[in-house]
Design an enzyme around this catalytic site. Structure first.
Site, PDB file in Angstrom:
ATOM      1  CD  GLU A   1      -8.640  -4.406   5.626  1.00  0.00           C
ATOM      2  OE1 GLU A   1      -7.650  -3.981   6.223  1.00  0.00           O
ATOM      3  OE2 GLU A   1      -9.594  -3.668   5.280  1.00  0.00           O
TER       4      GLU A   1
ATOM      5  CD  GLU B   1      -2.958   1.032   2.315  1.00  0.00           C
ATOM      6  OE1 GLU B   1      -3.147  -0.065   2.857  1.00  0.00           O
ATOM      7  OE2 GLU B   1      -3.587   2.060   2.624  1.00  0.00           O
TER       8      GLU B   1
ATOM      9  NE  ARG C   1      -9.588   0.102   9.915  1.00  0.00           N
ATOM     10  CZ  ARG C   1     -10.818  -0.052   9.420  1.00  0.00           C
ATOM     11  NH1 ARG C   1     -11.570  -1.057   9.810  1.00  0.00           N
ATOM     12  NH2 ARG C   1     -11.290   0.799   8.534  1.00  0.00           N
TER      13      ARG C   1
END
Ligand SMILES: Cc1cc2nc3c(=O)[nH]c(=O)nc-3n(C[C@H](O)[C@H](O)[C@H](O)COP(=O)(O)OP(=O)(O)OC[C@H]3O[C@@H](n4cnc5c(N)ncnc54)[C@H](O)[C@@H]3O)c2cc1C
Ligand code: FES
Ligand code: FES
Length: 1357
Positions: A1289, A826, A904
């Site tokens: 995910e 990423e 998160r």
């Protein structure tokens, strides 16, 4: 010559004598390649078989690790086998095989067996059975299966299950590969199996017990042979249509060969005499058997052998004979043949006398993978003298004798005197190991057993192994004994004190056991900081193996005076794994295309090797290969970098570093905080940080030159662990919290307050294709084309433009596909792209670099390790009142995406539980480790692991079942999370119930308890773990996507969108969406690549949101096109084809291209005030898992897992099942076998490849693996395309069910020995952690405590 570890200097006269001796040797290699004859008159002596194959354009065979540990490079080498005298089709790791080893043989690659147009049945079934996602492992897997079929056209289920022990796949979770492969097996060849396209065979439906209706016909108790069954619509497997073994090879004359250049020469003698002559004139000539040790030394330790002698084609070294008192095997019989020989020897000498051979067979069962066993040899194992070689203890304990030959003498070397020191033996320098004599055991009174424990069962070197032998007289008095261990010292070693103690003792006297255990403790008095670490565990294994042996012998003696601990005997065994999926789940909402199962669009290309990855792109004219110069220090000042010697080496062209950039600012990169440099300037902050790049004409030349670069450092203090960072207050600025209610008050008022520390290790992505990039400068306007394996083309474009000093419109980043990403590409891919682009600009030539596996692991970041200190308030009724937690992530040396990861984790620290008062705070530890980054789940799994940890520990404190505690606290529909988001379409409670029912959880839990009551050393455990995963990027601007759809006037459609394909099936789903929207068949739509010049400003393909975002952008573009086509539909009728419509519209000058766009509505969370919506929705799931552990060794297996996910209305259930299975197994790895370790002394990472870092293999998956997707519910509030949910995910955390089941089993194990204290189990639950969490007397006596100031050998960060 590049400095490396070079063999001892050789006198010139030796070299001369050698060339005189081999003057008459032939220079030409002759072999067959995919049925075609090849003659190499000037073979390059430095290339491996893999390099040769890829160099001639056969790029289907992949490079995944270069160390024989992944199987991506598997090819088949068919040969006449001098041991068995039959043609054997050996699966072989081409990355280790020297080119010389294929002379006279037939090399078959994935391209040789089939193509997309005419696939081989193996290729077709794996492709159609969803056994290929990213496809990088697939050619190797295809070839392993192909090898099996060539050798055994009617394999049993067991053969199939074991065929892949040398292959790894990071995407699929293996189940679909096994299902496809099992269609070739005799036993499960039932037309009803789901893998055969049936509705499910009784085996799948009834679970393991029932067996398949076709297995056997029980009439008259006779078992009938079942014929292979071809699934409907599939190509039948006809063994007689396979590539034949070329007739001319049957007559191939194996000639002595000699070829090479000034730097390196290869010799291939074909008689023992020739070999001995070579050794006599040139003793340091390196003997190469299977090359499975030596090639690793060449590749990773820089060893250079100027003369290598391949001995694999000397028949005398590959013979065996059964003599009256011993078995004699040639030193270089291949291990696969040794398996057969050992089996025959057990038959020949009988069970009692054959014990040494049974022990060899046992060690070979878990010795490497099939590809290694197909070439590796016992002589190689012996001469390497590794302290953990598996065969050596058996040879020593059985008193084998090694026959060493040199030209003028033959000596017998008793094994007990062979090992002299770490990797030093008594073999004379000019001698070779000709054969090994292994005595048969006595007909009476002798007992020999072998043991091994590794981090992973398959394809892993031992932590400790042993071969234990005793000879007893009729009164059970020990007359002889050999307790031989590997892994306990620098050499294979006898436990001398224990041997002494044992001799003369009565075996059946219980005091004997105690005395030997005491003596073993003294023999292996490991200190805490012992090299290799694991002092307590290794010691406990040494004791545990003896305990098992003691009882095995007692059981054999069958005496009544002493009680046998039968439960200590034996090992955990697996059944043939199986699983079921609900293929009818989407029936109710299927449309013409959407909602139906369809294979990955590139699967067939991947299975035939036609799919292209970066390093498969043809070499450009003038292209150079780059290799990075990496820091070897964790934190240091760079005093100087001297590249002068490197630049003098053959093929080296240039060196690039920060001085080559247009300005100092261009060196800085990183998002969202730009705090990292492409090239280190005057200080390095982690081992593995890029300092520069060497450019050369070949990758190997560049690699040699990198070794010659001299970097002088001045050490600076380094910080590694989160604990150290906390102590030294080494944090990045990023600090976030979520605060709801009044935590302090709730804690004060609650009935109970519990505290704990939750520790979770990181995870290496281990995508099979390492980071790769090809930067191609264009001749005009400073343009550059960058082919990058990236999930983030837009950011790649931005930073490449920056290092070039041009605007973004001059740079095109192209991504065809990646061999896996999982978040690791990423941002971290940008580092390599920026460096390659800077290099390409400097030399104005294309520059290519694909990182070696170790470089990839060292430079490109991992999942963050987390440490959490939590405090939870709970009332008597079990209701949670408050959570207060400090959450720390180890960010490494730069921030990368760490801030968003910890954010998160905070948002997922509630798990699925309603907690009215929450105050969680997140910080980023700044350390001198690799910069950690995104990894599937992105902090979500770490957050939920915190929640399931406090739930488990609280349940234990309150003494209630954790399942009940979950029930009491689980969110109900419409409740509000700690960040004030309402739970809509909330199905976790429903699935929690359904999974319990479908998996018969209650009944099995009781059975588990019964099992635990009756088993002292083996314990079973269960867990049912729920998950809720928030979907949306937490950085709001990223929640947007674009698409470009062209309809050509022949009716074909070219689709481009912002997402990249890394195996997850995104392109497949996007094609389905476009086809459904435009009302065309799926094959009318094509995606060529993702590129920044078709769709601009793309967000990275991440956060499980890519189908939602890009899918709607495509839908939007298609709607525009449909609107423009509507008049033609009206005019030409609803049956008109797209060709007719497009044709008509084109002639009317209608624009047949549309740009679509989408941004996620509603979201907009504000940190601090705790307002706004964080996620668009939640993907949900529940998993039940059951495990069994062997508490004497820490070994374990997952007996069963039942996963249910709510993925909404699935766009393509086949792809979603693939994501669920793959993520689950990846999650299982995260929480069990995958442990990252650093060398404390050097500060470098130790787990840099498949040898040391253990991702799950084929036989680690749950033995029964059932997956379903939620059906028969409504998703009223889900406003996504087709009302589907992101799935990439969320299932990963489900793998933790295995961890918590292990924890459950451990609780039982601890209780067995009276330990009632609540268990604090850190992740991963490695075999070591499992064993050392037990509380039995053996582990207690094995426990090693650190002396004052003593530190462990390895670090976990
Ligand atoms: C992925 C992987 C997994 C592995 N797993 C295991 C495992 O589970 N257990 C284990 O024990 N090992 C394991 N190994 C190590 C290795 O495969 C074995 O040691 C194997 O037996 C080496 O045999 P070889 O013929 O390939 O050796 P080579 O690499 O060819 O040679 C190794 C050494 O032996 C010498 N040698 C070879 N033949 C002779 C001879 N006839 N006379 C004198 N010297 C000779 C060579 O000169 C060299 O020094 C693994 C290796 C890999 C790459
Ligand atoms: S590349 Fe050969 S085994 Fe991994
Ligand atoms: S499909 Fe196996 S690694 Fe990707």
């Amino acid at each position: 010559m590049a400095p490396g570890l070079v063999e001892p200097a050789v006198a010139p006269e030796s070299v001369r004598s050698l060339s005189t001796l081999t003057n008459e040797y032939d220079e030409t290699l002759r072999f067959y390649l995919n049925g075609t004859k090849v003659r190499l008159d000037r073979a390059d002596p430095e290339v491996t078989l893999l390099e040769y194959l890829r160099g001639v354009g056969l790029t289907g065979t992949k490079l995944g690790c270069a160390e024989g540990g992944c199987g991506a490079c598997t090819v088949v080498v068919s040969q006449y086998n001098p041991t068995t005298k039959v043609i054997y089709h050996a699966s072989v790791n081409a990355c280790l095989a020297p080119l010389v080893s294929v002379d006279g043989k037939h090399v078959i690659t994935v391209e040789g067996i089939g193509s997309v147009k005419r696939p081989h049945p193996v290729q077709e079934r794996i492709a159609m059975g969803n056994g290929s996602q990213c496809g990088f492992c697939t050619p190797g897997i295809v070839m392993s299966m192909y090898a099996l079929l060539r050798n055994k056209p009617d394999p049993s289920e067991h053969d199939v299950e074991e065929a892949f022990d040398g292959n790894l796949c990071r995407c699929t979770g293996y189940r679909p590969i096994l299902d496809s492969a099992q269609t070739f097996s005799k036993k499960s060849a039932c037309e009803k199996t789901t893998s055969n396209g049936g509705s499910g065979c009784c085996m799948e439906k009834n679970g393991n017990g029932g067996g398949c209706c076709k297995d056997k016909d029980n009439v008259d108790g006779e078992v009938k042979d079942i014929k292979r069954f071809t699934p409907p619509g599939f190509i039948e497997y006809k063994p007689d249509t396979e590539l034949i073994f070329p007739p001319s090879l049957r007559k191939h004359e194996f000639k002595a060969l000699a070829f090479g250049n000034k730097r390196k020469k290869w010799f291939r003698p074909v008689t023992l005499q020739q070999l001995l002559e070579i050794k006599s004139v040139y003793p340091s000539a390196k003997i190469i058997g299977g090359s499975t040790e030596t090639q690793i030394e060449v590749k990773f330790k820089g060893m250079q052998y100027t003369a290598s002698v391949f001995v694999g084609d000397i028949p005398e070294l590959r013979q065996f004979s059964f003599e009256p008192e011993h078995l004699e095997i040639g030193g270089n019989v291949i291990l696969t043949d040794l398996e057969d020989i050992a089996k025959k020897a057990v038959e020949h000498y009988g069970e009692t006398r054959g014990q040494p051979f049974a022990a060899i067979l046992k060690q070979l069962r878990y010795f490497a993978g099939r590809q290694i066993r197909n070439v590796g040899t016992p002589a190689g194992n012996l001469a390497t003298a590794s302290p953990i070689s598996d065969l050596n203890p058996v040879f020593v304990a059985s008193n084998a004798v090694l026959i060493a030959k040199s030209l003028d003498q033959t000596v017998e070397l008793p094994m007990s005197e062979f090992f002299k020191g770490y990797r030093v033996t008594s073999l004379p320098p000019d001698a070779i190991i000709a054969s090994i004599r292994i005595p048969a055991a006595r007909p009476k009174g002798e007992y020999l057993r072998a043991y091994k424990q590794a981090k992973r069962k398959d394809d892993d070197i031992a932590i400790v192994n042993s071969a234990l032998r005793v000879v007893l007289d009729d009164s059970h008095i020990v007359k002889e004994c050999d307790l031989v261990y590997g892994g306990m010292a620098p050499i294979t070693i006898s436990a001398k004190k224990a041997d002494e103690v044992l001799k003369g003792k009565v075996w059946t006297d219980p005091a004997t056991l105690e005395a030997v255990m005491n003596a073993l403790e003294e023999d292996f008095d490991l200190r805490f900081g012992v090299p290799g670490g694991m002092a307590t565990y290794r010691k406990s294994l040494a004791l545990g193996f003896f305990y098992k042996f003691y009882n095995e012998v007692l059981a054999d003696l069958a005496v009544e005076i002493v009680k046998v601990d039968h439960q200590a005997i034996g090992e955990i065994e697996r059944i043939i794994s199986f699983g079921k999926k609900d293929h009818d789940a989407s029936l109710k909402y299927q449309q013409k295309i959407l909602g139906k199962e369809a294979p990955h669009v590139a699967a067939m290309k991947q299975c035939t090797g036609e799919a292209q990855y970066i390093d498969d792109l043809p070499v450009h004219q003038n292209e150079l290969f780059g290799r990075m110069v990496l820091s070897s220090k964790a934190h240091a000042k760079i005093v100087s970098v001297d590249v002068s010697a490197a630049l003098e080496l053959p093929g080296v062209y240039d060196y690039v570093d920060h001085t080559c950039l247009p300005n100092p600012e261009a060196n800085w990169w990183g998002a969202p905080v730009c705090d990292e440099t492409f090239f280190a300037v005057d200080e390095v902050f982690t081992a593995g940080q890029p300092i520069g790049m060497i450019l050369a004409d070949t990758s190997v030349h560049a690699e040699n030159a990198v070794r010659a670069v001299k970097v002088v450092y001045e050490d600076l203090p380094a910080i590694f662990t989160i604990e150290e960072a906390i102590e030294k207050e080494s944090f990045f600025d990023h600090y976030r919290y979520i605060n709801k209610g009044d935590t302090e008050k709730a804690i004060k008022d609650a009935d109970h307050v519990f505290t704990g520390v939750c520790r979770m290790g990181g995870q290496e992505h281990f995508y099979l294709e390492t980071q790769a990039c090809l930067a191609v400068p264009k001749p005009e306007d400073d343009e550059m084309e960058v082919f990058s394996g990236t999930q983030n083309p837009a950011e790649t474009q931005t930073y490449v433009a920056q290092v070039l000093g041009v605007a973004a419109n001059k740079v095109v980043c192209r991504v065809k596909r990646m061999g896996g990403g999982f978040g690791g590409k990423e941002t971290r891919s940008i580092q390599l792209a920026g460096i390659c682009a800077a290099a390409a600009k400097k030399v104005n030539r294309p520059v290519r670099c694909m990182l070696n596996r170790d470089e990839d692991i060292m430079t490109s970041g991992q999942r963050h390790a987390f440490l959490t200190r939590w405090k939870v308030a709970v009332n008597k009724d079990g209701k949670l009142q408050a959570l207060d937690a400090d959450v720390y992530a180890n960010a490494g040396w730069s921030q990368d995406l760490s801030g968003a990861v910890v954010d998160r984790a905070l948002s997922h620290s509630d798990g699925v539980y309603m907690i009215p008062n929450v105050h969680v705070r997140g910080r980023l530890a700044k350390t001198n480790t690799v910069s950690n980054t995104a990894f599937r789940g992105f902090g979500g799994p770490q957050g939920m692991f915190i929640s399931e940890t406090y739930m488990s520990e609280i349940a234990d404190h309150l003494n209630i079942p954790v399942e009940k505690l979950r029930d009491i606290n689980m969110y109900k529909p419409g409740e509000i999370t700690h960040y004030n988001q309402e739970l809509k379409d909330w199905h976790v409670p429903l699935m929690y119930k359904q999974v319990q029912e479908e998996s018969e959880y209650e009944r099995r839990r009781q059975e588990c308890e019964e099992f635990n009551k009756t088993h002292k050393w083996n314990k079973r455990g269960m867990a049912i773990i729920p998950t809720k995963f928030g979907i949306s990027f937490t950085a709001i601007f990223l929640n947007q996507a674009g698409a470009l759809v062209h309809i050509y006037h022949d009716g074909s459609i070219l689709l481009a969108h912002g997402g990249t394909e890394m195996g997850q099936g995104l392109h497949t789903k996007m094609i389905m969406i476009a086809a459904e929207a435009l009302k065309v068949p799926q094959d009318a739509v094509f995606i060529s690549e993702t590129a920044t010049n078709t769709v601009a400003n793309t967000s990275s393909t991440a956060a499980s949101a890519s189908s939602d975002l890009n899918g709607y952008a495509i839908w939007n573009a298609c709607e525009q096109l449909n609107e423009r086509l509507e008049p033609y539909r009206q005019k030409l009728g609803s049956d008109a084809t797209m060709k007719e419509l497009a044709h008509a519209a084109y002639f009317d000058r209608v624009n047949l291209s549309a740009n679509g766009f989408y941004k996620t509505p509603d979201i907009g969370y504000v940190w601090g005030p705790n307002t706004g919506q964080m996620f668009f929705y939640f993907t949900q799931g529940v998993t039940a898992a059951e495990v069994e552990i062997d508490t004497l060794t820490g070994d374990w297996t997952c007996l069963r897992a039942d996963i249910k996910m709510d993925v909404g209305r699935s766009i393509n259930p086949a792809i979603d099942y693939g994501q669920i299975e793959g993520a689950f197994v990846q999650g299982q790895g995260l929480f069990t076998t995958e442990e990252l370790l650093w060398h404390r002394a050097s500060g470098q990472m130790f787990t840099k490849g498949p040898g040391a870092y253990k991702i799950p293999g084929f036989r680690d998956i749950p033995q029964e693996f059932n997956v379903s997707i939620l059906k028969d519910v409504e998703w009223e509030n889900l406003r996504t395309i087709q009302r589907s949910r992101g799935v990439g995910e969320p299932p990963l955390f489900m793998g933790s069910a295995v961890f918590f089941a292990i924890r459950d089993a451990l609780q039982a194990a601890r209780k067995e020995f009276g330990e009632e204290e609540v268990l604090q189990l850190y992740s991963p639950a490695t075999v070591e952690r499992i064993r050392t969490s037990c509380a039995d007397p053996i582990i207690k006596r094995a426990t090693v405590t650190p002396k004052e100031g003593e530190k462990s050998f390895f670090l976990t960060i």
